[in-house]
Design an enzyme around this catalytic site. Structure first.
Site, PDB file in Angstrom:
ATOM      1  N   LYS A   1       1.606  -3.180   8.944  1.00 13.66           N
ATOM      2  CA  LYS A   1       2.790  -2.327   8.857  1.00 13.66           C
ATOM      3  C   LYS A   1       3.990  -3.140   9.315  1.00 13.66           C
ATOM      4  O   LYS A   1       4.051  -3.598  10.454  1.00 13.66           O
ATOM      5  CB  LYS A   1       2.608  -1.086   9.729  1.00 13.66           C
ATOM      6  CG  LYS A   1       3.906  -0.318   9.901  1.00 13.66           C
ATOM      7  CD  LYS A   1       3.675   1.125  10.210  1.00 13.66           C
ATOM      8  CE  LYS A   1       3.811   1.937   8.961  1.00 13.66           C
ATOM      9  NZ  LYS A   1       3.428   3.303   9.069  1.00 13.66           N
TER      10      LYS A   1
ATOM     11  N   ASP B   1       5.136  13.600  12.780  1.00 18.84           N
ATOM     12  CA  ASP B   1       5.153  13.379  11.339  1.00 18.84           C
ATOM     13  C   ASP B   1       3.746  13.452  10.769  1.00 18.84           C
ATOM     14  O   ASP B   1       3.296  12.588  10.026  1.00 18.84           O
ATOM     15  CB  ASP B   1       5.795  12.025  11.014  1.00 18.84           C
ATOM     16  CG  ASP B   1       6.239  11.961   9.561  1.00 18.84           C
ATOM     17  OD1 ASP B   1       6.282  13.013   8.906  1.00 18.84           O
ATOM     18  OD2 ASP B   1       6.536  10.856   9.083  1.00 18.84           O
TER      19      ASP B   1
ATOM     20  N   LEU C   1       0.830  -1.213   0.000  1.00 21.95           N
ATOM     21  CA  LEU C   1       0.000   0.000   0.000  1.00 21.95           C
ATOM     22  C   LEU C   1       0.857   1.253   0.000  1.00 21.95           C
ATOM     23  O   LEU C   1       0.466   2.282  -0.507  1.00 21.95           O
ATOM     24  CB  LEU C   1      -0.896   0.026   1.237  1.00 21.95           C
ATOM     25  CG  LEU C   1      -2.047  -0.965   1.279  1.00 21.95           C
ATOM     26  CD1 LEU C   1      -2.736  -0.909   2.626  1.00 21.95           C
ATOM     27  CD2 LEU C   1      -3.041  -0.671   0.176  1.00 21.95           C
ATOM     28  N   GLY C   2       2.007   1.164   0.630  1.00 24.34           N
ATOM     29  CA  GLY C   2       2.838   2.360   0.702  1.00 24.34           C
ATOM     30  C   GLY C   2       4.079   2.091   1.501  1.00 24.34           C
ATOM     31  O   GLY C   2       4.250   1.027   2.116  1.00 24.34           O
TER      32      GLY C   2
ATOM     33  N   PHE D   1       8.846   4.569   8.690  1.00 32.52           N
ATOM     34  CA  PHE D   1       8.866   3.558   9.735  1.00 32.52           C
ATOM     35  C   PHE D   1       8.699   2.149   9.180  1.00 32.52           C
ATOM     36  O   PHE D   1       8.731   1.187   9.924  1.00 32.52           O
ATOM     37  CB  PHE D   1       7.775   3.828  10.760  1.00 32.52           C
ATOM     38  CG  PHE D   1       7.951   5.137  11.466  1.00 32.52           C
ATOM     39  CD1 PHE D   1       9.114   5.399  12.169  1.00 32.52           C
ATOM     40  CD2 PHE D   1       6.969   6.107  11.422  1.00 32.52           C
ATOM     41  CE1 PHE D   1       9.287   6.600  12.831  1.00 32.52           C
ATOM     42  CE2 PHE D   1       7.146   7.304  12.084  1.00 32.52           C
ATOM     43  CZ  PHE D   1       8.303   7.560  12.786  1.00 32.52           C
ATOM     44  N   GLY D   2       8.467   2.032   7.882  1.00 31.84           N
ATOM     45  CA  GLY D   2       8.343   0.700   7.335  1.00 31.84           C
ATOM     46  C   GLY D   2       7.375   0.664   6.168  1.00 31.84           C
ATOM     47  O   GLY D   2       6.890   1.688   5.703  1.00 31.84           O
TER      48      GLY D   2
END
Ligand SMILES: *[C@@H]1O[C@H](CO)[C@@H](O)[C@H](O)[C@H]1NC(C)=O
Ligand SMILES: *[C@@H]1O[C@H](CO)[C@@H](O)[C@H](O)[C@H]1NC(C)=O
Ligand SMILES: *[C@@H]1O[C@H](CO)[C@@H](O)[C@H](O)[C@H]1NC(C)=O
Ligand SMILES: *[C@@H]1O[C@H](CO)[C@@H](O)[C@H](O)[C@H]1NC(C)=O
Ligand SMILES: *[C@@H]1O[C@H](CO)[C@@H](O)[C@H](O)[C@H]1NC(C)=O
Ligand SMILES: *[C@@H]1O[C@H](CO)[C@@H](O)[C@H](O)[C@H]1NC(C)=O
Ligand SMILES: *[C@@H]1O[C@H](CO)[C@@H](O)[C@H](O)[C@H]1NC(C)=O
Ligand SMILES: *[C@@H]1O[C@H](CO)[C@@H](O)[C@H](O)[C@H]1NC(C)=O
Ligand SMILES: *[C@@H]1O[C@H](CO)[C@@H](O)[C@H](O)[C@H]1NC(C)=O
Length: 842
Positions: free
Chosen positions: A557, A654, A535-536, A540-541
């Site tokens: 994630k 963020d 997905l993206g 952070f991962g």
């Protein structure tokens, strides 16, 4: 004819009624008020009348907001209800306001203002309901007030009302809760001003202290650093020969805000939101475990931000009174000085500083307002029974002197806010703390023991390492390979079936209610982390879409490897984050851990992230102004929750369009909010060498000096709001200008042409006034100077209410061009959507 006559009659009647209604804010001697009659204040803000609370059928006389009958702000006969509708409120022959029940036995008195009034003025006395919410008994045409309801509050404090002691009249004003929603009778929770020592507000359950505001430190209550003067209200504390009292004043009269207490022992500040037509909580107390009075006992310090789950530590030089209870995570017995400790009386003793604390209960301290902090130390040192000292007033670097001799109860650790407390310690402890920074924390025999232990451990480790190396070599010789999980994307297809997952999983599954996902489940759900499911990718991962066996969609994630976190640390962190629940935060469904792998499983958001919507030519039109406004409000609420309402106080660090996800109904949900905690660096220092964030959203003080605070998030929020309104990215370099979006909007704002920036795909579907307000709020958030920026609470407030907005000062947008760090130059800033890490040379 008849019809006209009827109409005329009707009009005359209506006129009379209107006159009657508009003039009825006063009870006069000859004008009693019965059940069914109402008094309305001049501006129609408050109503006085008879009511029945909740499901009760008893009748009470009370005052409530005209727009919100449910919030009764004052009750007259709270402990003497009227049975039936026979109540009559009138001015008695002695001038007092009395409430009577008209029964078959005649008039029975139930309640009275009960003040003595000289007979000279009797005839002219009246009671009036004012727009401030106060019912006032006074002589007509005179300023003399005999009695007012605000001196006798029930469970609600209105703007401008006071809590505390009036030394002239002897009236002590305090709040007491209702017995229940159906019974306004005096309950057993109260909020009182404790006048002894250095004054504090104390919430009592019966006679036991339940929560303490901390002392008034010149600016605010020491125990609630988040609550201070802001755009919504100011707090006025007075301590002189006339009175000792505190008063909340709402700055803008069009805002309605009250403080209430309830039977569970919770204090709440509510504010009326026109938009949703309801009261919402701005802040409440107690907030976390450390707010409950005496949680860690005498000489114990309570820290709500520990990872271990146990919050108590002893003051320097003290040890647990009952080590057994301490092991069972019960700190209420507190701490004591060790048996073998040295005398602290003229024996080389001194003081150790505890930073950022809510100082212990100040009701039995000695207070000297004229001493400096240096003189305070001398004062405490002189008297052998003095155990600690602190400044009474934190302004001007600290003035005034508080000294403690006993009862050092209820200390709480903050990460920011609070003040310094100096603890008296004996010569040995003093030396330990003095040498702490040099590395020689321990002394004498203890130090020797530690050196021994450390040397032995190092030696053993070395031996182990050598052994391991030999073993590995011999295995390699046999063709065996240590099995560890590789990045599946790199290694291609690979079966996980044969991996030794089970044991490790059971070990870490622990005692939690947050589901643990087997690696096999996650692998199956994400089709072995296939790139089609990706997905993206963020700082952070990587995030993958997945689908569980039962059909539920999830987002996985997969955290980057370099988190540097141990297994237990990670687990604690996940458990803390799992407790954060808010409708504008993405919900964590579970977790998975295997060797180096750490994964978080979230609910899946079908509409993906906000950036894919507002910056996309075709999808833009999905979001009309109403939706965008709701999204802005939702994001603000989510961030406020992180900053203030949640138990953890999280600074997101963020916040950006790609970290705001949209659910099926386009409601915004903030993601990555726990990452800020997981990847924290020197958190206590509130400044960092490692700047995490995204260009375009970073506040100047954070990007350049590594300083972050809640105001850095406010900055990012401001940028985000402006992007949502304009439908453009902040990094975009506009033709013929060297400006980014914020700079451009600021220029248009000063030229009075800011409407030009509104996203053209909104097709005039908006109220210009509302959009202008939003732009102004956005500009307030991106002001250069962090202290000028509003808090998130202010933002939520300004979005929800038609208040007057301050004028924004210059926005921060030029820092890119003139930053001291070359990597902050414009060239680098075109790297937009990726979270970058800047190593700052500090
Ligand atoms: C009452 O209303 C008037 C006019 O709307 C306003 O000027 C005044 O400040 C209001 N007074 C109070 C106490 O709200
Ligand atoms: C009390 O009730 C009686 C009968 O209902 C009525 O005549 C009388 O006026 C009432 N008194 C007051 C003070 O309202
Ligand atoms: C009125 O006040 C006096 C003392 O000031 C007290 O003794 C009396 O009980 C009070 N009466 C009522 C009805 O509260
Ligand atoms: C009521 O007040 C007016 C003016 O304030 C005064 O002239 C009059 O004597 C007063 N009446 C009584 C009964 O006190
Ligand atoms: C407060 O009062 C309620 C009933 O009035 C009672 O049930 C409760 O135990 C009381 N609380 C305390 C702490 O005594
Ligand atoms: C420690 O504080 C946290 C945060 O308030 C709380 O969740 C936790 O339950 C506390 N631990 C204990 C043992 O009270
Ligand atoms: C406190 O200090 C001020 C100025 O230094 C002085 O005027 C005042 O008298 C002092 N008060 C007391 C109680 O010593
Ligand atoms: C030390 O302070 C306590 C509390 O103020 C006081 O009672 C005691 O007399 C003081 N002792 C000396 C020696 O000043
Ligand atoms: C503390 O450090 C100083 C010098 O750094 C040393 O002389 C002293 O012995 C140390 N004290 C203790 C108790 O370790």
């Amino acid at each position: 004819m008849n019809f006209l006559k009827g109409l005329l009659n009707f009009l005359v009647l209506q006129h009379l009624l209107l006159q009657l209604c508009s003039s009825l804010d006063t009870i006069k001697f000859d004008q009693p008020v019965g059940d069914g009659d109402f008094l309305v204040s001049k501006n129609e803000t408050f109503v006085l009348g008879f009511f029945s609370p909740g499901t009760s059928t008893n009748r009470y006389v009370g005052i409530w907001y005209k727009f919100s009958e449910d919030l009764v702000v004052w009750v007259a006969n709270r402990d003497n209800p009227i049975n039936g509708r026979s109540g009559v409120l009138s001015i008695g022959s002695d001038g007092n306001l009395v409430l009577q029940a008209n029964t078959s036995q005649g008039l029975v008195p139930l309640w009275s203002t009960n003040v003595s009034i000289s007979s000279a003025s009797n005839g002219n006395i009246s009671a009036q309901i004012l727009d401030s919410g106060s019912l006032v008994l006074a002589q007509q045409g005179s300023q003399d007030v005999f009695w007012q309801s605000t001196d006798h509050p029930t469970n609600i404090l209105l703007s401008n009302m006071k809590i505390g002691l009036d030394r002239r009249s002897g009236i002590n004003r305090f709040l007491t809760c209702w017995n229940s929603d159906n019974d306004p009778g005096t309950g057993n929770v109260s909020l009182r001003m404790e006048p002894n020592g250095s004054p504090q507000l104390i919430l009592y359950k019966d006679d036991a202290k339940w929560w303490r505001s901390g002392q008034w430190n010149g600016i605010q209550w020491g125990g609630i650093p988040a609550v201070q003067r802001n755009v919504v209200f100011k707090i006025n504390f007075v301590n002189n020969q006339d009175e000792i009292a505190v008063q909340w004043t709402v700055l803008d009269p069009s805002i309605y805000s009250v403080i209430t207490i309830d039977g569970s022992g919770t204090l709440n500040q509510l504010s009326w939101q026109d938009q949703q037509h309801q009261w919402v909580s701005l802040w409440s107390a107690p907030l976390d475990a450390c707010d409950s009075y005496g949680k860690c006992g005498q000489f114990g310090n309570c820290n709500p931000y520990t990872n271990s789950g146990f919050n108590c530590t002893c003051y320097p030089g003290y040890e647990p009174t009952s080590p057994q209870d301490w092991d069972l995570r019960d700190g209420t017995d507190g701490c004591k000085r060790p048996q073998d400790s040295l005398s602290m009386c003229r024996n080389g003793e001194g003081f150790v500083k505890m930073k950022n604390v809510k100082v212990p209960d100040t009701s039995s301290i000695k207070l000297e307002n004229n001493l400096s902090i240096v003189a305070c130390e001398e004062e405490c040192l002189k008297n052998c029974s003095c155990l600690a000292y602190a400044s009474a007033d934190v302004r001007n670097g600290g003035t005034g002197c508080m000294t403690w001799y006993r009862d050092l109860m209820d200390t709480k650790q903050f990460t920011e806010g609070g003040q310094d407390l100096y603890i008296r310690v004996d010569a040995v402890v003093l030396a330990q703390y003095k040498n702490k920074s040099g590395g020689g924390y321990f002394s004498g025999r203890r130090r020797l023991a530690i050196i021994l232990v450390v040397s032995i451990s190092v030696a053993s480790l070395l031996i182990l390492a050598v052994l391991y190396w030999f073993r590995k070599r011999s295995r390699k010789g046999r063709g065996g390979e240590p099995r560890f999980l590789k990045d599946p994307a790199a290694s291609g297809v690979r079966s996980y079936e044969d991996l030794p997952i089970k044991n490790e999983v059971d070990e870490h599954r622990g005692d939690t209610d947050l589901p643990f996902f087997d690696l096999t489940t996650v692998v199956a759900a994400t089709e072995n982390f296939s790139s089609a499911n990706k997905l993206g990718h963020g700082g952070f991962g990587t995030v993958y879409k997945g689908c569980l066996a039962d059909g539920q969609d999830i987002a996985v994630k997969r955290l980057s490897r370099n988190s540097g976190q141990g297994v237990d640390e990670f687990k604690n962190e996940v458990m803390l984050i799992a407790k954060l629940q808010h409708r504008n935060l993405v919900r964590l469904l579970g977790w998975c851990i295997h060797k180096e792998e750490r994964m978080l499983i979230y609910e899946y958001m079908p509409n993906r992230s906000l950036d894919l919507c507002i910056f996309d030519k075709n999808r833009k039109s999905l979001l009309d102004w109403r939706k965008r406004f709701q999204i802005i409000i939702g994001i603000a609420r989510g961030v406020l929750y992180l900053h203030q309402d949640s138990r953890l106080k999280i600074i997101h660090r963020d916040l950006k369009a790609s970290n705001v996800l949209l659910d099926g109904s386009m409601n915004p949900k903030i993601s990555d909010f726990g990452m800020a905690r997981m990847f924290r660096d020197d958190q206590i220092e509130a400044n960092t060498n490692r700047v995490v964030g995204t260009y375009g959203y970073m506040s100047p003080e954070y990007a350049m000096d590594g300083l972050y605070s809640t105001k850095s998030d406010v900055f990012s929020f401001g940028v985000l709001a402006l992007e949502i309104i304009s439908g453009r990215k902040n990094s975009f370099q506009f033709e013929n200008t060297s400006l980014n979006l914020v700079g451009l909007i600021w220029d248009l704002w000063t030229e009075g042409k800011v409407l030009d920036i509104i996203d053209s795909s909104l097709n005039q579907s908006y109220s210009t006034h509302e959009v202008m307000r939003c732009i102004q709020i956005g500009l307030l958030c991106v002001q250069e100077n962090a202290t000028d920026r509003p808090t998130m609470l202010d933002v939520v407030f300004m979005l929800g209410n038609e208040t007057n907005l301050p004028h924004p000062k210059k926005a921060a947008f030029s820092f890119k061009t003139g930053g001291p760090d070359s990597s902050m130059s414009r060239g680098a800033s075109s790297v937009n959507d990726i979270t970058v890490t800047v190593i700052e040379a500090r």
